[in-house]
Design a protein around this motif. Structure first.
Motif, short mmCIF file in Angstrom:
data_model
loop_
_atom_site.label_atom_id
_atom_site.label_comp_id
_atom_site.label_asym_id
_atom_site.label_seq_id
_atom_site.Cartn_x
_atom_site.Cartn_y
_atom_site.Cartn_z
N LEU A 243 -88.71 -33.67 130.96
CA LEU A 243 -89.83 -34.36 131.57
C LEU A 243 -91.02 -34.35 130.61
N PRO A 244 -91.22 -35.39 129.80
CA PRO A 244 -92.44 -35.47 128.98
C PRO A 244 -93.66 -35.59 129.90
N LEU A 245 -94.76 -34.93 129.52
CA LEU A 245 -95.97 -34.93 130.34
C LEU A 245 -97.11 -35.62 129.61
N SER A 246 -97.93 -36.31 130.35
CA SER A 246 -99.19 -36.84 129.85
C SER A 246 -100.30 -36.03 130.52
N MET A 247 -101.07 -35.28 129.71
CA MET A 247 -102.06 -34.36 130.26
C MET A 247 -103.42 -34.56 129.61
N GLY A 248 -104.47 -34.40 130.41
CA GLY A 248 -105.83 -34.41 129.90
C GLY A 248 -106.28 -33.00 129.53
N GLU A 249 -107.57 -32.84 129.31
CA GLU A 249 -108.10 -31.52 128.94
C GLU A 249 -108.03 -30.54 130.10
N ASN A 250 -108.29 -31.01 131.33
CA ASN A 250 -108.20 -30.18 132.53
C ASN A 250 -108.97 -28.86 132.43
N PRO A 251 -110.27 -28.90 132.16
CA PRO A 251 -111.04 -27.66 132.07
C PRO A 251 -111.05 -26.90 133.40
N GLY A 252 -110.85 -25.59 133.32
CA GLY A 252 -110.85 -24.75 134.51
C GLY A 252 -109.52 -24.62 135.20
N PHE A 253 -108.55 -25.44 134.85
CA PHE A 253 -107.23 -25.37 135.50
C PHE A 253 -106.39 -24.26 134.89
N GLN A 254 -105.64 -23.59 135.72
CA GLN A 254 -104.66 -22.58 135.29
C GLN A 254 -103.27 -23.12 135.63
#
Length: 353
Positions: A154-165
């Motif tokens: 499953l390739p993922l497209s992800m942003g910076e997502n600050p604060g996420f764990q």
């Protein structure tokens, strides 16, 4: 397809399917083969990425039951291992559970691979204004219904997502997840994902006191006009983090009976005797109706406290985390595999206290 991660504030979005490849994702099958047999938890770079100690593994449903002996070789063994981690939803290993709303959404799929990206929202607002606390809990579920496509990446497209764990399942190759672009695949590339039960392959969490993140503010102004009599104005207001909210319901407790002088500027409001509450319903809140009010007169023997807590519920096709699965590939030859996908946000608890 679901919302792609990016530098902006947008998250994933509603259900769709994808059949073709994504050109900018590098070769993954060879990477899985070269790293899959290694214990990824022993790598210092991966250990530093693991979830914080505040993360709590979800409790197994039916934990008092004794799991039966697995059948079906490696696939069943993997299913058993995931069940012991509390990541399997279904009856195949003797666990009583229900499929998540995102996994239930839509008609039955014939693709053999179904993805559900779901977030739950917990918010506590102060009656005097402001945010007391907000938590987002996310989960990516993978359901394989055709064993012939069980060996998947499953390739993922992800942003910076600050604060996420983030936390991956122990059987997922953590090296592939921490690289960019990220991907989810089994640590052992010779294995296939189990068939017939939804697997929680990735979880994420956000905790914040930043009220600009709150999708909907609720303000209440009670004014006492006589003994045990109050005039109230309740207002909703979308914040800068606006998203389309569906089936919005605001529940205002009124124990003394139906209110009078009811004026509704958005949606509709009715008094429910069973719950002793005024139910204010707005089918959709978006940029066209980003604020609205309901006004009424009501009685309360306990003062203004009798109109709290106010409970709010809604859903949204847009999630907070900038995460999407744009495609699914075969772990054997990297060919694209057909799949379906559903994504959405719902409320677990949303109160004005």
């Amino acid at each position: 397809s679901g919302g792609s991660g990016g530098s902006g504030g947008s998250g994933g979005s509603g259900g769709s399917s994808y059949m073709g490849p994504t050109p900018d994702v590098p070769s993954l099958a060879s990477t899985v083969a070269s790293s899959g047999g290694t214990d990824m938890l022993s790598s210092p770079s991966i250990s530093s990425f693991s979830a914080p100690t505040t993360y709590t593994k979800p409790a197994m449903k039916g934990g008092g039951m004794q799991l039966g002996k697995p059948k079906g070789g490696q696939s069943a063994n993997l299913l058993q291992a995931m069940a012991e981690e509390g990541e399997v939803i279904g009856s195949e290993v003797g666990i009583s559970a229900s499929v998540t709303p995102a996994a239930r959404a839509g008609p039955p799929s014939a693709s053999g691979i179904q993805l559900a990206i779901e977030e739950k929202l917990i918010v506590t607002l102060s009656r005097d204004g402001g945010l007391q606390g907000m938590e987002v809990k996310g989960d990516l579920q993978l359901l394989i219904t055709d064993g012939g496509v069980g060996k998947a990446i499953l390739p993922l497209s992800m942003g910076e997502n600050p604060g996420f764990q983030f936390k991956t399942h122990p059987n997922i190759n953590k090296a592939l997840f921490t690289q960019r672009p990220a991907a989810l695949a089994l640590r052992d590339p010779s294995r296939a994902f189990p068939t017939g039960s939804a697997l929680g392959v990735l979880k994420w969490r956000l905790q914040t006191n930043d009220d600009s993140q709150v999708p909907l503010l609720i303000n209440c102004w009670p004014t006492q006009t006589a003994e045990e009599t109050f005039e109230l104005t309740v207002e909703y207001e979308q914040t800068a983090a606006a998203r389309e909210l569906r089936d919005v319901r605001v529940c205002i407790p009124i124990a003394a009976g139906a209110p009078s002088s009811l004026v509704v500027a958005a949606g509709e409001a009715t008094y429910d005797k069973r719950s002793a509450s005024l139910l204010w319903s707005i089918p959709i809140i978006d940029a066209s109706n980003s604020s609205g009010t309901v006004e009424f007169t009501a009685h309360s023997a306990t003062g203004a406290d009798g109109f709290f807590p106010i409970d709010v519920s809604f859903s949204s096709p847009k999630i907070f985390c900038e995460l999407d699965v744009p495609e699914v590939r075969s772990a054997d030859d990297e060919s694209p595999l057909p799949f379906t996908k559903q994504a959405g946000l719902s409320v677990e608890s949303y109160q004005v206290v």
